[in-house]
Design a protein around this motif. Structure first.
Motif, PDB file in Angstrom:
ATOM      1  N   GLU A   5       0.841  -1.195   0.000  1.00  0.00           N
ATOM      2  CA  GLU A   5       0.000   0.000   0.000  1.00  0.00           C
ATOM      3  C   GLU A   5       0.872   1.239   0.000  1.00  0.00           C
ATOM      4  OE1 GLU A   5      -3.174   0.300   2.758  1.00  0.00           O
ATOM      5  OE2 GLU A   5      -3.819  -1.766   2.475  1.00  0.00           O
ATOM      6  N   ALA A   6       0.367   2.273  -0.674  1.00  0.00           N
ATOM      7  CA  ALA A   6       1.069   3.554  -0.720  1.00  0.00           C
ATOM      8  C   ALA A   6       0.055   4.667  -0.497  1.00  0.00           C
ATOM      9  CB  ALA A   6       1.760   3.730  -2.068  1.00  0.00           C
ATOM     10  N   LYS A   7       0.536   5.806  -0.029  1.00  0.00           N
ATOM     11  CA  LYS A   7      -0.343   6.944   0.208  1.00  0.00           C
ATOM     12  C   LYS A   7      -0.766   7.541  -1.129  1.00  0.00           C
ATOM     13  CE  LYS A   7      -0.768  11.297   2.564  1.00  0.00           C
ATOM     14  NZ  LYS A   7      -0.166  12.305   3.413  1.00  0.00           N
ATOM     15  N   ILE A   8      -2.084   7.769  -1.279  1.00  0.00           N
ATOM     16  CA  ILE A   8      -2.614   8.362  -2.504  1.00  0.00           C
ATOM     17  C   ILE A   8      -2.637   9.875  -2.320  1.00  0.00           C
ATOM     18  CG2 ILE A   8      -4.614   8.535  -4.018  1.00  0.00           C
ATOM     19  CD1 ILE A   8      -5.306   5.671  -3.258  1.00  0.00           C
ATOM     20  N   LEU A   9      -2.086  10.565  -3.296  1.00  0.00           N
ATOM     21  CA  LEU A   9      -1.999  12.019  -3.261  1.00  0.00           C
ATOM     22  C   LEU A   9      -2.976  12.627  -4.256  1.00  0.00           C
ATOM     23  CD1 LEU A   9       1.898  12.122  -3.461  1.00  0.00           C
ATOM     24  CD2 LEU A   9       0.512  12.245  -1.391  1.00  0.00           C
ATOM     25  N   ASP A  10      -3.351  13.883  -4.026  1.00  0.00           N
ATOM     26  CA  ASP A  10      -4.177  14.613  -4.985  1.00  0.00           C
ATOM     27  C   ASP A  10      -3.264  15.228  -6.042  1.00  0.00           C
ATOM     28  OD1 ASP A  10      -6.563  14.081  -3.704  1.00  0.00           O
ATOM     29  OD2 ASP A  10      -6.416  15.847  -2.418  1.00  0.00           O
ATOM     30  N   ALA A  11      -3.681  15.142  -7.299  1.00  0.00           N
ATOM     31  CA  ALA A  11      -2.919  15.729  -8.399  1.00  0.00           C
ATOM     32  C   ALA A  11      -3.862  16.562  -9.253  1.00  0.00           C
ATOM     33  CB  ALA A  11      -2.274  14.633  -9.232  1.00  0.00           C
ATOM     34  N   ASN A  12      -3.581  17.848  -9.386  1.00  0.00           N
ATOM     35  CA  ASN A  12      -4.385  18.753 -10.199  1.00  0.00           C
ATOM     36  C   ASN A  12      -5.850  18.779  -9.778  1.00  0.00           C
ATOM     37  OD1 ASN A  12      -2.131  19.407 -11.668  1.00  0.00           O
ATOM     38  ND2 ASN A  12      -2.522  17.871 -13.233  1.00  0.00           N
ATOM     39  N   MET A  13      -6.138  18.590  -8.524  1.00  0.00           N
ATOM     40  CA  MET A  13      -7.470  18.671  -7.912  1.00  0.00           C
ATOM     41  C   MET A  13      -8.450  17.583  -8.359  1.00  0.00           C
ATOM     42  SD  MET A  13      -7.955  22.831  -7.779  1.00  0.00           S
ATOM     43  CE  MET A  13      -9.689  22.685  -7.600  1.00  0.00           C
ATOM     44  N   PHE A  14      -8.294  16.966  -9.514  1.00  0.00           N
ATOM     45  CA  PHE A  14      -9.265  15.996 -10.005  1.00  0.00           C
ATOM     46  C   PHE A  14      -8.690  14.594 -10.178  1.00  0.00           C
ATOM     47  CE2 PHE A  14     -10.808  20.092 -11.645  1.00  0.00           C
ATOM     48  CZ  PHE A  14     -12.051  20.108 -11.048  1.00  0.00           C
ATOM     49  N   PHE A  15      -7.402  14.423  -9.999  1.00  0.00           N
ATOM     50  CA  PHE A  15      -6.749  13.150 -10.261  1.00  0.00           C
ATOM     51  C   PHE A  15      -6.082  12.624  -9.002  1.00  0.00           C
ATOM     52  CE2 PHE A  15      -6.743  15.530 -14.241  1.00  0.00           C
ATOM     53  CZ  PHE A  15      -7.389  14.620 -15.065  1.00  0.00           C
ATOM     54  N   SER A  16      -5.777  11.334  -8.995  1.00  0.00           N
ATOM     55  CA  SER A  16      -5.040  10.717  -7.900  1.00  0.00           C
ATOM     56  C   SER A  16      -3.642  10.360  -8.389  1.00  0.00           C
ATOM     57  CB  SER A  16      -5.749   9.442  -7.433  1.00  0.00           C
ATOM     58  OG  SER A  16      -7.017   9.749  -6.921  1.00  0.00           O
ATOM     59  N   ALA A  17      -2.680  10.422  -7.478  1.00  0.00           N
ATOM     60  CA  ALA A  17      -1.300  10.128  -7.855  1.00  0.00           C
ATOM     61  C   ALA A  17      -0.604   9.442  -6.683  1.00  0.00           C
ATOM     62  CB  ALA A  17      -0.570  11.405  -8.219  1.00  0.00           C
ATOM     63  N   ILE A  18       0.513   8.820  -6.974  1.00  0.00           N
ATOM     64  CA  ILE A  18       1.369   8.264  -5.932  1.00  0.00           C
ATOM     65  C   ILE A  18       2.806   8.596  -6.293  1.00  0.00           C
ATOM     66  CG2 ILE A  18      -0.152   6.379  -5.238  1.00  0.00           C
ATOM     67  CD1 ILE A  18       1.565   4.562  -6.977  1.00  0.00           C
ATOM     68  N   ALA A  19       3.652   8.647  -5.284  1.00  0.00           N
ATOM     69  CA  ALA A  19       5.073   8.915  -5.515  1.00  0.00           C
ATOM     70  C   ALA A  19       5.790   7.575  -5.656  1.00  0.00           C
ATOM     71  CB  ALA A  19       5.650   9.714  -4.352  1.00  0.00           C
ATOM     72  N   VAL A  20       6.586   7.434  -6.704  1.00  0.00           N
ATOM     73  CA  VAL A  20       7.372   6.214  -6.918  1.00  0.00           C
ATOM     74  C   VAL A  20       8.804   6.597  -7.237  1.00  0.00           C
ATOM     75  CG1 VAL A  20       5.440   4.795  -7.685  1.00  0.00           C
ATOM     76  CG2 VAL A  20       6.730   6.091  -9.346  1.00  0.00           C
ATOM     77  N   ALA A  21       9.714   5.713  -6.940  1.00  0.00           N
ATOM     78  CA  ALA A  21      11.121   5.907  -7.278  1.00  0.00           C
ATOM     79  C   ALA A  21      11.305   5.652  -8.773  1.00  0.00           C
ATOM     80  CB  ALA A  21      11.980   4.947  -6.458  1.00  0.00           C
ATOM     81  N   PRO A  22      12.366   6.141  -9.356  1.00  0.00           N
ATOM     82  CA  PRO A  22      12.617   5.877 -10.781  1.00  0.00           C
ATOM     83  C   PRO A  22      12.719   4.381 -11.057  1.00  0.00           C
ATOM     84  CG  PRO A  22      14.105   7.574  -9.953  1.00  0.00           C
ATOM     85  CD  PRO A  22      13.380   7.003  -8.769  1.00  0.00           C
ATOM     86  N   GLY A  23      12.301   3.980 -12.247  1.00  0.00           N
ATOM     87  CA  GLY A  23      12.347   2.573 -12.634  1.00  0.00           C
ATOM     88  C   GLY A  23      10.956   2.027 -12.871  1.00  0.00           C
ATOM     89  N   GLY A  24      10.892   0.758 -13.186  1.00  0.00           N
ATOM     90  CA  GLY A  24       9.608   0.112 -13.462  1.00  0.00           C
ATOM     91  C   GLY A  24       8.904  -0.313 -12.183  1.00  0.00           C
ATOM     92  N   HIS A  25       7.616  -0.094 -12.152  1.00  0.00           N
ATOM     93  CA  HIS A  25       6.806  -0.458 -10.986  1.00  0.00           C
ATOM     94  C   HIS A  25       5.443  -0.947 -11.447  1.00  0.00           C
ATOM     95  CE1 HIS A  25       9.562   1.375  -8.103  1.00  0.00           C
ATOM     96  NE2 HIS A  25       9.683   2.362  -8.982  1.00  0.00           N
ATOM     97  N   GLU A  26       4.810  -1.751 -10.623  1.00  0.00           N
ATOM     98  CA  GLU A  26       3.427  -2.159 -10.854  1.00  0.00           C
ATOM     99  C   GLU A  26       2.561  -1.364  -9.897  1.00  0.00           C
ATOM    100  OE1 GLU A  26       0.640  -5.947  -9.963  1.00  0.00           O
ATOM    101  OE2 GLU A  26       2.519  -6.367 -10.994  1.00  0.00           O
ATOM    102  N   VAL A  27       1.653  -0.553 -10.470  1.00  0.00           N
ATOM    103  CA  VAL A  27       0.784   0.309  -9.670  1.00  0.00           C
ATOM    104  C   VAL A  27      -0.649  -0.134  -9.884  1.00  0.00           C
ATOM    105  CG1 VAL A  27      -0.006   2.664  -9.287  1.00  0.00           C
ATOM    106  CG2 VAL A  27       2.385   2.231  -9.889  1.00  0.00           C
ATOM    107  N   LYS A  28      -1.380  -0.344  -8.795  1.00  0.00           N
ATOM    108  CA  LYS A  28      -2.770  -0.775  -8.884  1.00  0.00           C
ATOM    109  C   LYS A  28      -3.615   0.077  -7.954  1.00  0.00           C
ATOM    110  CE  LYS A  28      -4.292  -5.295  -8.861  1.00  0.00           C
ATOM    111  NZ  LYS A  28      -4.512  -6.595  -8.193  1.00  0.00           N
ATOM    112  N   PHE A  29      -4.615   0.770  -8.546  1.00  0.00           N
ATOM    113  CA  PHE A  29      -5.595   1.514  -7.756  1.00  0.00           C
ATOM    114  C   PHE A  29      -6.826   0.629  -7.615  1.00  0.00           C
ATOM    115  CE2 PHE A  29      -3.050   5.057  -9.284  1.00  0.00           C
ATOM    116  CZ  PHE A  29      -3.014   5.890  -8.181  1.00  0.00           C
TER     117      PHE A  29
END
Length: 65
Positions: A5-29
């Motif tokens: 689990e990761a903390k979900i951040l607000d992006a541009n008021m209407f979108f959700s985002a998460i912070a990830v380190a550089p490289g390939g990752h699997e992200v699932k909302f």
């Protein structure tokens, strides 16, 4: 992110985002609210009641002498 689990951040008021380190990752909302399950259950029960009522009374017609 990558199975954790990761903390979900607000992006541009209407979108959700998460912070990830550089490289390939699997992200699932995942959106799994209890209200959706309750609403689906109520809808299924209502549809079954409508079908049962139609099967019991839907084919009957009143005869006028």
């Amino acid at each position: 992110v990558d199975g954790r689990e990761a903390k979900i951040l607000d992006a541009n008021m209407f979108f959700s985002a998460i912070a990830v380190a550089p490289g390939g990752h699997e992200v699932k909302f995942v959106y799994d609210p209890l209200s959706l399950k309750i609403g689906a259950g109520i809808s299924i029960i209502s549809a079954l009641c409508c079908v049962l009522c139609f099967l019991k009374w839907g084919g009957q017609r009143e005869s006028n002498p």
